[in-house]
Design an enzyme around this catalytic site. Structure first.
Site: not given
Ligand code: AGP
Length: 622
Positions: A2, A27, A74, A100-101, A495, A499, A502, A518, A617
């Site tokens: 958050c 966040r 969040w 936050n936590g 990767e 992308k 998500e 396989h 994020k």
């Molecule tokens: C990546 O596009 C995502 N937002 C997510 O997988 C992110 O890479 C992951 O949560 C790790 O975050 P960090 O690099 O801040 O540790």
């Protein structure tokens, strides 16, 4: 995770809180709220959904209050609705909290508080914090019957008592209705910064919410609290010992966190990669002497050069960069390396024999699983290094040493410039260790020359945005995609799939291309785009064979290939040519078209690219 923000100063707090929350919305954004302290009572406004909903609720209201707290959520405990939105006020109406936590023992505490006559409105762990502080504040004694010391500030004491009963993580901003000139912040496991302005103070989860008002900040450490009042601020431990903290300059600037004409932060951050990488490499690639300078870990280079094993640990995109790192360390430095999901590593009771070095990779430096993996590795006596973007973040401070990415704040939830920078740092490290171990001067020089050419090569790829948008448009309604690569480009396939998943909510899977036969090849139809990374490399002929296997079954292929490669053309329904570079450095180039493909697909499908559903994020909770 958050975003929290608090203001105490000489200006109306409401607009400052809202503006700060907007800068923290990446966040978390499933609900938001503010609490203003006016004439001894809290004016609390909360709304489900985005901060714009909260703004609508506040339209026309101009509170004179100069003290307030705000939160964008969040959800971790309790549904994302108005009741569960922060701020939370205790049942006596005296204490207001944003958090936050995660409070691990909130259920036990809630049960006890209910028995003590407290009442609750929400399902959240945060409301337990508010009621616990309120409990000690009202009764002026703790659970052992000890009275608050004479003359102490009862509010501050109640906060200390409450936090001493809590297990879990928190970044908190707290107000007391009886203390119109006091704002308290406290930190444990979640980030918290105090911005020190001219007759005004801000507390926030990160600098983005502060930098417009001041660039002077105090970074709280775990177990510390800050008490802000009209006389200034003081920092203490929870056991009331004074702590001296130095003021630091916030390193990001406002324009770095503005959109600057782009439609989304992700679009801006993809476009920033050439300059971001140049900044990341600047001062570290010593072409004249054919070496790499990484000041942050210079004291550990000897130990690293002699390492028997390197374990890389991370989550998500950072994990994909770590997988590239595994190949880089093995191929360039000839040091055994392996990559571990932080969420698995932390619970696996890992064996870290003498000579093992652990490298944690994290853009935010706050990812709970990665932070826990670092703690595990340190407990086992390993040397732990960090590759992090956010300066002063928890992982950056917990590791023995590290390398900052230096790419500026990455605000889009989908990580882009951080990935290419993480790979660049890993490449620099692998080249330097290789140089110290066995690489010839010529090989090192060639690698360094090539490394410094990467930013300009990315710039050339970015010019294909419209062509890539058309490919995305032609395939945007396909609900299942495959991403396939070999060697250094296998992590890039993973990767690319992440992308797309998500931000466009299309199901996508990344695979080593050879794995198709396989099982996954059973999935191939002409409705399932197969994205191949088929640049000139040691396995080029093999990957051509994989493409043929897919096309023979009617599959449609989107192929990332080397500029000028005529041989590949018959195999590509859609072709994305990119500049050539040596194999170990290819991931920094091959990932860019995949970032753009995902971006355009998400925009074409009408999604909020920077705040995709269910995501945040930085995942500061397990
Ligand atoms: C990546 O596009 C995502 N937002 C997510 O997988 C992110 O890479 C992951 O949560 C790790 O975050 P960090 O690099 O801040 O540790």
């Amino acid at each position: 995770m958050c975003g929290i923000v608090a203001y105490f100063g000489n200006k109306p707090a409401q607009p400052i809180l809202i503006e700060g929350l907007k800068r923290l919305e990446y966040r978390g954004y499933d609900s938001a709220g503010i609490a203003l302290l006016e004439n001894g009572t809290f004016q609390v406004t909360k709304s489900p959904g985005r901060i714009s909903n909260l703004e609508e609720m506040l339209a026309g209201r101009h509170s004179p209050a100069t003290l307030g707290i705000g939160h964008t959520r969040w959800a971790t405990h309790g549904r994302p609705n108005q009741v569960n939105a922060h701020p939370h006020v205790d049942c006596t109406g005296k204490i207001a909290v944003v958090h936050n936590g995660i409070i691990e023992n909130y259920a036990t505490l809630k049960k006890w508080l209910l028995k003590e006559g407290c009442t609750f409105l929400s399902e959240t762990d945060t409301e337990v914090v508010a009621n616990l502080i309120g409990y000690f504040y009202q009764r002026n004694q703790n659970r052992n019957g000890q009275l608050a010391p004479h003359g102490c500030n009862r509010f501050e004491w109640a906060v200390q008592q409450a936090l001493s009963e809590i297990y879990g993580t928190y970044g908190l901003a707290i107000l007391c209705a009886d203390c119109p000139n006091v704002l308290i912040g406290a930190k444990k496991g979640s980030p918290l910064i105090l911005g020190v302005g001219k007759n005004e103070f801000l507390i926030a989860s990160d600098a983005a919410a502060i930098v417009k008002h001041t660039t002077q900040a105090i970074y709280l450490a775990d177990g510390e609290m800050v008490i802000v009042d009209s006389g200034g601020f003081q920092t203490k431990t929870l056991s009331n010992e004074q702590v001296q903290k130095e003021l630091k300059e916030i390193e990001i600037s406002l324009d770095q966190i503005e959109l600057e004409g782009f439609r989304h932060y992700m679009e801006k951050e993809i476009a920033e990669q050439p300059t971001a990488l140049e900044t990341c490499l600047n001062g570290r690639v010593d072409l004249k002497n054919g070496r790499i300078i990484l000041g942050g870990i210079s004291n550990y280079l000897r130990e690293l050069t002699r390492a028997k094993r390197i374990i890389l640990t991370a989550c998500g995109t950072a994990w994909h960069a770590a997988l590239v790192g595994e190949f880089l360390f093995e191929q360039l430095a000839r040091i055994p390396a392996e990559v571990e999901y932080a969420s698995e590593f932390r619970y696996r009771n890992p064996i870290l024999e003498e000579g093992t070095v652990v490298i944690a990779i994290s853009q935010s430096g706050e990812t709970a699983d990665t932070l826990a993996a670092v703690e595990q590795a340190k407990e086992r006596g390993a040397l732990v290094l960090g590759i992090v973007n956010v300066v002063g973040s928890s992982i950056a401070r917990l590791t023995d040493a590290g390398v900052y990415l230096r790419v500026g704040p990455e605000i889009g939830v989908a990580s882009t410039k951080a990935f290419t920078a993480q790979v660049a740092v890993l490449a620099m490290l692998a080249i330097e260790l290789g140089r110290r171990r066995h690489l010839s001067t010529d090989t090192v020089q060639n690698l360094l020359q090539e490394l410094t050419s990467i930013p300009q090569k990315i710039k050339r790829i970015l010019r294909q945005s419209e062509a890539i948008r058309q490919i995305a448009d032609a395939n945007k309604d396909r609900e299942n995609w495959l991403f396939l690569g070999r060697g250094f480009n296998y992590p890039v396939a993973l990767e690319g799939a992440l992308k797309l998943k998500e931000i466009s909510y299309i199901h996508a899977e990344g695979l080593p291309a050879a794995e198709m036969k396989h099982g996954p090849i059973a999935l191939i139809t002409d409705k399932m785009p197969a994205v191949f990374i088929a640049t000139r490399c040691s396995q080029y002929e093999k990957i051509i064979g994989n493409i043929e296997e897919v096309r023979a079954r009617g599959g449609k292929t989107i192929v990332v290939a080397t500029e000028g490669d005529e041989q590949i053309k018959p195999y590509a329904d859609y072709l994305i040519p990119i500049p050539e570079t040596c194999e170990p450095l290819q991931p920094m180039l091959t990932v860019v078209p995949l970032q753009m493909l995902a971006y355009h697909a998400a925009v074409l499908r009408g999604h909020d690219v920077d705040k995709p559903r269910n995501l945040a994020k930085s995942v500061t909770v397990e």
